[in-house]
Write a protein that holds these residues in place. Structure first.
Motif, short mmCIF file in Angstrom:
data_model
loop_
_atom_site.label_atom_id
_atom_site.label_comp_id
_atom_site.label_asym_id
_atom_site.label_seq_id
_atom_site.Cartn_x
_atom_site.Cartn_y
_atom_site.Cartn_z
N GLY A 246 24.92 43.43 52.89
CA GLY A 246 26.11 43.93 53.83
C GLY A 246 26.94 44.42 53.70
N CYS A 247 27.32 44.09 52.22
CA CYS A 247 28.81 43.80 52.35
C CYS A 247 29.32 44.94 51.69
CB CYS A 247 29.65 42.66 52.03
SG CYS A 247 29.88 41.87 53.52
N ALA A 248 30.29 45.74 50.89
CA ALA A 248 29.87 46.59 50.15
C ALA A 248 31.84 46.79 50.39
CB ALA A 248 29.11 47.96 49.81
N ASP A 249 32.55 47.23 49.07
CA ASP A 249 34.18 47.58 49.10
C ASP A 249 34.39 48.91 48.39
OD1 ASP A 249 37.30 46.73 49.34
OD2 ASP A 249 37.17 46.97 47.18
N ALA A 250 35.16 50.05 49.20
CA ALA A 250 35.25 51.29 49.03
C ALA A 250 36.09 51.52 47.46
CB ALA A 250 35.82 51.69 50.00
N ASP A 251 36.62 50.65 46.95
CA ASP A 251 37.28 50.17 45.52
C ASP A 251 36.90 49.04 44.58
OD1 ASP A 251 38.33 50.83 43.58
OD2 ASP A 251 40.43 51.30 44.19
N PRO A 252 35.79 48.50 44.70
CA PRO A 252 35.92 47.77 44.24
C PRO A 252 36.45 46.73 43.06
CG PRO A 252 33.74 48.34 43.64
CD PRO A 252 34.20 48.95 44.23
N GLU A 253 36.80 47.94 41.64
CA GLU A 253 37.68 47.45 41.03
C GLU A 253 38.99 46.94 41.10
OE1 GLU A 253 38.54 48.52 36.02
OE2 GLU A 253 36.44 49.47 36.99
N THR A 254 39.23 47.48 41.81
CA THR A 254 40.87 47.83 42.06
C THR A 254 41.05 46.34 43.11
OG1 THR A 254 41.47 49.99 42.45
CG2 THR A 254 43.07 48.34 43.60
N THR A 255 40.06 46.03 43.66
CA THR A 255 39.94 44.83 44.98
C THR A 255 40.01 43.51 44.38
OG1 THR A 255 39.17 46.60 46.27
CG2 THR A 255 38.53 43.91 46.55
N TYR A 256 39.12 43.36 43.21
CA TYR A 256 38.40 42.26 42.73
C TYR A 256 39.50 42.22 41.61
CZ TYR A 256 34.87 41.75 46.20
OH TYR A 256 34.29 41.13 47.04
N LEU A 257 40.23 43.11 41.22
CA LEU A 257 40.97 42.77 39.47
C LEU A 257 42.80 42.53 40.62
CD1 LEU A 257 41.21 45.86 37.48
CD2 LEU A 257 40.59 43.80 37.00
#
Length: 372
Positions: A246-257
């Motif tokens: 149930g976890c997701a991020d709106a902008d995963p590439e920006t977040t995880y970089l």
């Protein structure tokens, strides 16, 4: 001698730890801890020692405190008995010339009141993981899966206390003889519940902006480095594109970089990237992996549905240093040798993955036994 033509079987230096190959056994919940007390045992020691030919073993998730538990019969690392049980495991792995890290785990909202003495699970926010089931034991000991209970949001004093629990857990792991620790910040567990935008609706310094959502990860990573005493012996597991639990991020590439850059500045030894491993899962673009390589100066481990050939390509192309093979290690205690020579793999028995005794844990044959 290493095979000079095979990228998977080149030695590798992980900080001061020398790995004989690039094959990692990643964390896999098996729910075999002894009751009462969720204590690691001799059966688990044999299971891990059988797989000591891996370049690196990362233990199954081991919860850092009573409120960190989310699945029945999983081991902890916060009581003296649990630390002693893990010492039995690490001694067996080291006697078999292996290397093993402890994966430190707080499940956050992915738990059930029956596992927590009637208390509600805790999370970054009071947002339920709808449709997510957790593994529990009924009153008669029968295992089963139930919907995760609704969590309550942690206050700031409780967040500070959990950071301290992580620090102590890392010290306990060192006392238990582990070669290092890995923070489980992936797959929808507590750290992930702070990072990903759809699981965090806080309005204080732990929510809202990307910097704030990464604050808990930052504080825990630094606490682990302090507890272990060597940043190179700390790893972090992240899952940028998975929507597991149930976890997701709106902008995963920006977040995880941004997360990778932050963790690189802290100096942790590795990032362990969990790719989605279900059949129709989104592929993680190679361009994203190459940007992670640029953002993070340490070791990069990838895991998720890798074949030997995909793993060789990943290492040869340079965006991965080590590759985790999960389910294949369940049924193949000598997996590195099978991968090296292209031998067929045993299939695992799904019915024995969680709970039970020796069957489906330590009775899978190695090559010599299978051929005999």
């Amino acid at each position: 001698m290493p095979d000079i033509k095979d990228p998977l079987f080149q030695p590798y230096s992980l900080g001061s730890l020398q790995l004989p190959n690039r094959v990692v056994m990643p964390p896999m919940t098996r729910s075999r801890a002894s009751q009462p007390g969720d204590v690691p045992n001799a059966l688990m020691a044999e299971y891990y020692a059988q797989r000591a030919s891996a370049g690196l073993i990362v233990s199954e998730g081991t919860w850092i405190s009573p409120l960190g538990k989310g699945y029945a019969w999983t081991p902890g690392i916060h009581t003296p008995a649990q630390v002693a049980g893990w010492r039995q495991v690490t001694e067996a792995v080291h006697a078999a010339c292996g290397r093993i890290y402890a994966q430190l785990w707080h499940v956050g909202r992915l738990s059930h009141t029956s596992l927590l003495g009637g208390q509600a699970p805790v999370s970054s926010s009071a947002i339920q993981a709808e449709g997510v089931n957790v593994f529990v034991a009924e009153n008669d000991g029968t295992p089963g899966f139930v919907q995760a209970s609704r969590p309550r949001a942690l206050d700031k004093a409780e967040i500070r206390a959990i950071v301290d629990e992580y620090r102590q857990a890392s010290r306990n792991a060192v006392a238990a003889g582990f070669d290092g620790v890995e923070l489980h910040a992936a797959n929808g567990y507590l750290a992930n519940q702070f990072i990903d935008s759809n699981a965090n609706d806080r309005t204080d310094e732990y929510g809202g902006s990307l910097e704030n959502r990464l604050r808990f990860l930052d504080e825990v990573a630094r606490a682990l480095v302090e507890g272990v005493g060597d940043a190179s012996r700390v790893g972090i597991r992240l899952a940028p594109l998975t929507t597991l639990n149930g976890c997701a991020d709106a902008d995963p590439e920006t977040t995880y970089l941004a997360a990778a850059k932050l963790l690189g500045e802290i100096g942790v030894g590795y990032l362990h990237i969990a790719e989605a491993d279900w059949d129709d899962a989104p592929l993680m673009p190679v361009a994203f992996k190459e940007r992670l390589r640029t953002a993070f100066p340490g070791t990069l481990i990838y895991a998720g549905h890798y074949t030997a050939e995909r793993a060789r390509e990943a290492v040869a192309r340079g965006w991965a240093d080590l590759i985790g093979f999960g389910r294949p290690f369940v049924a193949n205690p000598d997996l590195p040798e099978r991968l090296r020579i292209g031998a067929p793999l045993n299939e695992h028995d799904r019915a024995t993955l969680f709970g039970g005794e020796a069957r489906g844990l330590i009775d899978y044959p190695a090559l010599e036994a299978a051929e005999a």
